[in-house]
Enzyme design. Sequence first.
Site, PDB file in Angstrom:
ATOM      1  N   HIS A  12       0.882  -1.325   0.068  1.00  0.00           N
ATOM      2  CA  HIS A  12      -0.254  -0.035   0.588  1.00  0.00           C
ATOM      3  C   HIS A  12       0.624   1.303   0.409  1.00  0.00           C
ATOM      4  O   HIS A  12       0.441   2.259   0.724  1.00  0.00           O
ATOM      5  CB  HIS A  12      -0.702   0.168   1.069  1.00  0.00           C
ATOM      6  CG  HIS A  12      -0.037  -0.212   2.738  1.00  0.00           C
ATOM      7  ND1 HIS A  12      -0.999  -0.769   3.668  1.00  0.00           N
ATOM      8  CD2 HIS A  12       1.171   0.598   3.416  1.00  0.00           C
ATOM      9  CE1 HIS A  12       0.332  -0.469   4.317  1.00  0.00           C
ATOM     10  NE2 HIS A  12       0.408   0.004   4.527  1.00  0.00           N
ATOM     11  N   HIS A  59      -1.307   4.482   9.604  1.00  0.00           N
ATOM     12  CA  HIS A  59       0.115   5.478   9.904  1.00  0.00           C
ATOM     13  C   HIS A  59      -0.030   6.325  11.016  1.00  0.00           C
ATOM     14  O   HIS A  59       0.460   7.510  10.141  1.00  0.00           O
ATOM     15  CB  HIS A  59       0.566   4.963   8.655  1.00  0.00           C
ATOM     16  CG  HIS A  59       0.628   4.190   7.848  1.00  0.00           C
ATOM     17  ND1 HIS A  59      -0.559   3.126   7.240  1.00  0.00           N
ATOM     18  CD2 HIS A  59       1.558   3.524   6.872  1.00  0.00           C
ATOM     19  CE1 HIS A  59      -0.123   2.089   6.143  1.00  0.00           C
ATOM     20  NE2 HIS A  59       1.432   2.597   6.429  1.00  0.00           N
ATOM     21  N   HIS A 193      10.211  -3.742   3.898  1.00  0.00           N
ATOM     22  CA  HIS A 193      10.679  -2.718   3.117  1.00  0.00           C
ATOM     23  C   HIS A 193      11.332  -2.021   5.117  1.00  0.00           C
ATOM     24  O   HIS A 193      10.504  -2.544   5.945  1.00  0.00           O
ATOM     25  CB  HIS A 193       9.875  -1.482   2.648  1.00  0.00           C
ATOM     26  CG  HIS A 193       8.506  -1.237   3.041  1.00  0.00           C
ATOM     27  ND1 HIS A 193       7.193  -2.426   3.598  1.00  0.00           N
ATOM     28  CD2 HIS A 193       8.025  -0.406   4.120  1.00  0.00           C
ATOM     29  CE1 HIS A 193       6.723  -1.794   4.430  1.00  0.00           C
ATOM     30  NE2 HIS A 193       6.822  -0.617   4.648  1.00  0.00           N
ATOM     31  N   GLU A 240       4.290  -5.885   8.589  1.00  0.00           N
ATOM     32  CA  GLU A 240       3.209  -4.892   8.029  1.00  0.00           C
ATOM     33  C   GLU A 240       2.852  -6.721   7.429  1.00  0.00           C
ATOM     34  O   GLU A 240       0.996  -6.394   7.010  1.00  0.00           O
ATOM     35  CB  GLU A 240       2.944  -4.563   6.508  1.00  0.00           C
ATOM     36  CG  GLU A 240       3.047  -2.893   7.385  1.00  0.00           C
ATOM     37  CD  GLU A 240       3.065  -1.558   6.182  1.00  0.00           C
ATOM     38  OE1 GLU A 240       2.650  -0.447   6.657  1.00  0.00           O
ATOM     39  OE2 GLU A 240       2.926  -2.018   5.428  1.00  0.00           O
TER      40      GLU A 240
HETATM   41  C1  DHB Z   1       5.782   3.313   2.444  1.00  0.00           C
HETATM   42  C2  DHB Z   1       4.905   3.605   3.649  1.00  0.00           C
HETATM   43  C3  DHB Z   1       4.132   2.354   3.500  1.00  0.00           C
HETATM   44  O1  DHB Z   1       3.411   2.287   4.812  1.00  0.00           O
HETATM   45  C4  DHB Z   1       4.489   1.184   3.565  1.00  0.00           C
HETATM   46  O2  DHB Z   1       3.748   0.033   3.711  1.00  0.00           O
HETATM   47  C5  DHB Z   1       5.698   1.283   2.169  1.00  0.00           C
HETATM   48  C6  DHB Z   1       5.979   2.172   2.007  1.00  0.00           C
HETATM   49  C7  DHB Z   1       6.777   4.798   2.064  1.00  0.00           C
HETATM   50  O3  DHB Z   1       7.100   5.990   2.729  1.00  0.00           O
HETATM   51  O4  DHB Z   1       7.517   4.701   1.550  1.00  0.00           O
HETATM   52 FE    FE Z   2       2.695   0.591   4.904  1.00  0.00          FE
END
Ligand code: DHB
Ligand code: FE
Length: 280
Positions: A12, A59, A193, A240
């Site tokens: 997302h 978030h 990530h 996540e």
């Molecule tokens: C980013 C934010 C998110 O919530 C995520 O799941 C992936 C990437 C971002 O800020 O790039």
């Molecule tokens: Fe996220």
Amino acid sequence: MAKVFSGMGTSHIPAVGAAIDHGKQGEDYWQGYFKGLEPARAWHAQNRPDVVIIVYNDHASAFSLEQISTFTIGVSDKFLPADEGYGPRKVPVVQGHPALAWHLVESLVLDEFDMAISNNMPVDHGLTVPLSVAYDAPAEWPVKVIPLCVNVIQYPQPTAKRCHDLGVAIRKAIHSYGEDINVSIWGTGGLSHQLQGERAGVINSDFDTVFMDNLVNDPIANTKLTHADFIREAGSEGIEMIMWNIMRGAMAPKVEELYRFYHVPVSNTAYGLQILKDSE
Ligand code: DHB
Ligand code: FE
């Protein structure tokens, strides 16, 4: 009776929403990514459920560290796009399904999953970006949505197994809802990530691939991953991915994978998408 229509996992990543909102899909950086979405979007155009349960995390948009609930269901009839710092995304208001949402709450709590209930929850990129992934930029979203928000931010998050088991209970709840409607479920977030700290930029395609393979062939394997496994292998925000286990738990024991797309990087994140259908 209602039935489970399909499942989807999708990252997302907010940059995807920004690219769509600002018409950047044709730019060099984005072309390959949006090309890979085309088969998914074509499938969604032909296969439209009545309601989608979107499993996502907030978030720090609707909630903050002042109130932390592990699992929250949105029961209202509409959910406004949240202001994440640049004003709310100019996307349609998300239409809820209060009757099914309350049925889920009742069935899940009686099954001993103590859900928190929200009557007013702005929804951030965790929920609106998956809608943009599936449906691009329509005047109205073509499906009703039940937001299911998971705490993946503040330790202790729910375990990967708890998430899978919640999905199993959601399937039971859907199958006991008296109206003949099709209900899909999407798990969002991930894949690997890490956005901050010394290891910022972690991407682990091997781990992501095994996780997606397991969702198809061996979902129980993904319930054995610990929080430390996710953080070590997939980065601090890679946790996540536990939300994909909720989606998978709600599917039949055997599934067919209709489409998979994996693209690295999108922003600092490994993008993954998987569409699943019950095979029995
Ligand atoms: C980013 C934010 C998110 O919530 C995520 O799941 C992936 C990437 C971002 O800020 O790039
Ligand atoms: Fe996220």
